[in-house]
Design an enzyme around this catalytic site. Sequence first.
Site, PDB file in Angstrom:
ATOM      1  N   ASP A  29      -5.292 -25.782  63.521  1.00  0.00           N
ATOM      2  CA  ASP A  29      -4.159 -24.977  63.992  1.00  0.00           C
ATOM      3  C   ASP A  29      -4.005 -23.788  63.062  1.00  0.00           C
ATOM      4  OD1 ASP A  29      -1.388 -24.001  64.419  1.00  0.00           O
ATOM      5  OD2 ASP A  29      -1.221 -25.752  65.724  1.00  0.00           O
ATOM      6  N   ILE A  30      -3.844 -22.618  63.634  1.00  0.00           N
ATOM      7  CA  ILE A  30      -3.797 -21.389  62.855  1.00  0.00           C
ATOM      8  C   ILE A  30      -2.454 -21.210  62.118  1.00  0.00           C
ATOM      9  CG2 ILE A  30      -2.930 -19.778  64.628  1.00  0.00           C
ATOM     10  CD1 ILE A  30      -6.043 -19.162  62.522  1.00  0.00           C
ATOM     11  N   GLU A  88       4.021 -23.774  73.825  1.00  0.00           N
ATOM     12  CA  GLU A  88       3.531 -22.417  73.562  1.00  0.00           C
ATOM     13  C   GLU A  88       2.234 -22.116  74.319  1.00  0.00           C
ATOM     14  OE1 GLU A  88       3.300 -21.547  69.279  1.00  0.00           O
ATOM     15  OE2 GLU A  88       1.581 -20.264  69.731  1.00  0.00           O
ATOM     16  N   HIS A  93      -3.019 -30.249  74.633  1.00  0.00           N
ATOM     17  CA  HIS A  93      -3.552 -30.455  73.280  1.00  0.00           C
ATOM     18  C   HIS A  93      -2.725 -31.467  72.526  1.00  0.00           C
ATOM     19  CE1 HIS A  93      -0.771 -27.024  73.215  1.00  0.00           C
ATOM     20  NE2 HIS A  93      -0.392 -27.427  72.014  1.00  0.00           N
ATOM     21  N   HIS A  95      -1.639 -32.461  68.628  1.00  0.00           N
ATOM     22  CA  HIS A  95      -1.582 -32.050  67.226  1.00  0.00           C
ATOM     23  C   HIS A  95      -1.846 -33.263  66.341  1.00  0.00           C
ATOM     24  CE1 HIS A  95       0.728 -28.135  67.688  1.00  0.00           C
ATOM     25  NE2 HIS A  95       1.048 -28.702  68.839  1.00  0.00           N
TER      26      HIS A  95
HETATM   27  P1  AMP Z   1       2.449 -25.910  71.356  1.00  0.00           P
HETATM   28  O1  AMP Z   1       1.891 -25.370  72.668  1.00  0.00           O
HETATM   29  O2  AMP Z   1       3.964 -25.807  71.327  1.00  0.00           O
HETATM   30  O3  AMP Z   1       1.963 -27.298  71.044  1.00  0.00           O
HETATM   31  O4  AMP Z   1       1.943 -24.956  70.183  1.00  0.00           O
HETATM   32  C1  AMP Z   1       0.659 -24.390  70.225  1.00  0.00           C
HETATM   33  C2  AMP Z   1      -0.004 -24.496  68.875  1.00  0.00           C
HETATM   34  O5  AMP Z   1      -1.226 -23.803  68.971  1.00  0.00           O
HETATM   35  C3  AMP Z   1       0.800 -23.878  67.719  1.00  0.00           C
HETATM   36  O6  AMP Z   1       0.907 -24.823  66.666  1.00  0.00           O
HETATM   37  C4  AMP Z   1      -0.039 -22.670  67.323  1.00  0.00           C
HETATM   38  O7  AMP Z   1      -0.022 -22.406  65.929  1.00  0.00           O
HETATM   39  C5  AMP Z   1      -1.425 -23.071  67.789  1.00  0.00           C
HETATM   40  N1  AMP Z   1      -2.279 -21.930  68.105  1.00  0.00           N
HETATM   41  C6  AMP Z   1      -2.004 -20.899  68.930  1.00  0.00           C
HETATM   42  N2  AMP Z   1      -3.040 -20.043  68.993  1.00  0.00           N
HETATM   43  C7  AMP Z   1      -4.000 -20.544  68.186  1.00  0.00           C
HETATM   44  C8  AMP Z   1      -5.314 -20.123  67.824  1.00  0.00           C
HETATM   45  N3  AMP Z   1      -5.850 -18.994  68.314  1.00  0.00           N
HETATM   46  N4  AMP Z   1      -6.016 -20.894  66.953  1.00  0.00           N
HETATM   47  C9  AMP Z   1      -5.488 -22.034  66.464  1.00  0.00           C
HETATM   48  N5  AMP Z   1      -4.259 -22.488  66.783  1.00  0.00           N
HETATM   49  C10 AMP Z   1      -3.516 -21.754  67.623  1.00  0.00           C
END
Ligand code: AMP
Length: 132
Positions: A29-30, A88, A93, A95
Amino acid sequence: MASIFTKIVNGEIPSYKIAENDNYFAFLDINPLAKGHLLVIPKQETDYLFDLDDEALSGLILYSKQIAIALKEAIPCKRIGMAVLGLEVPHAHIHLVPLQKEGDINFSNPKLKLSKEEFEQIAKNIRAKLHS
Ligand code: AMP
């Protein structure tokens, strides 16, 4: 339009990749809550985790287990926590977050700011613990 995670799977945008197989992909995760915080996704794009069919969902969880075992070996922690938000990015996915305490998986916490070199080193350390 393809999700940002599909673009990662296709190599159109970069990621700190941990592992992949035919159906699943894992990467850091970025905006990590903790060092080693990573995401495990199905390559097949589906928005909502619980819309995955039983085979895809159980496969994702079993793949996450393999990754979590390596993650726990690579990052000193008490447990690997697992969370699903999906608020988001509309691509299912899971975590995985190394935990020392409950509060480490509070998504309202400030995220760590890591350098490219730190991300690369963390990814390398996790990959080194993967069992084939
Ligand atoms: P959520 O959809 O609420 O589970 O959050 C999406 C997650 O994806 C967040 O923790 C972001 O930091 C992560 N994220 C978004 N874009 C990227 C990316 N390009 N590379 C890695 N992680 C990402």
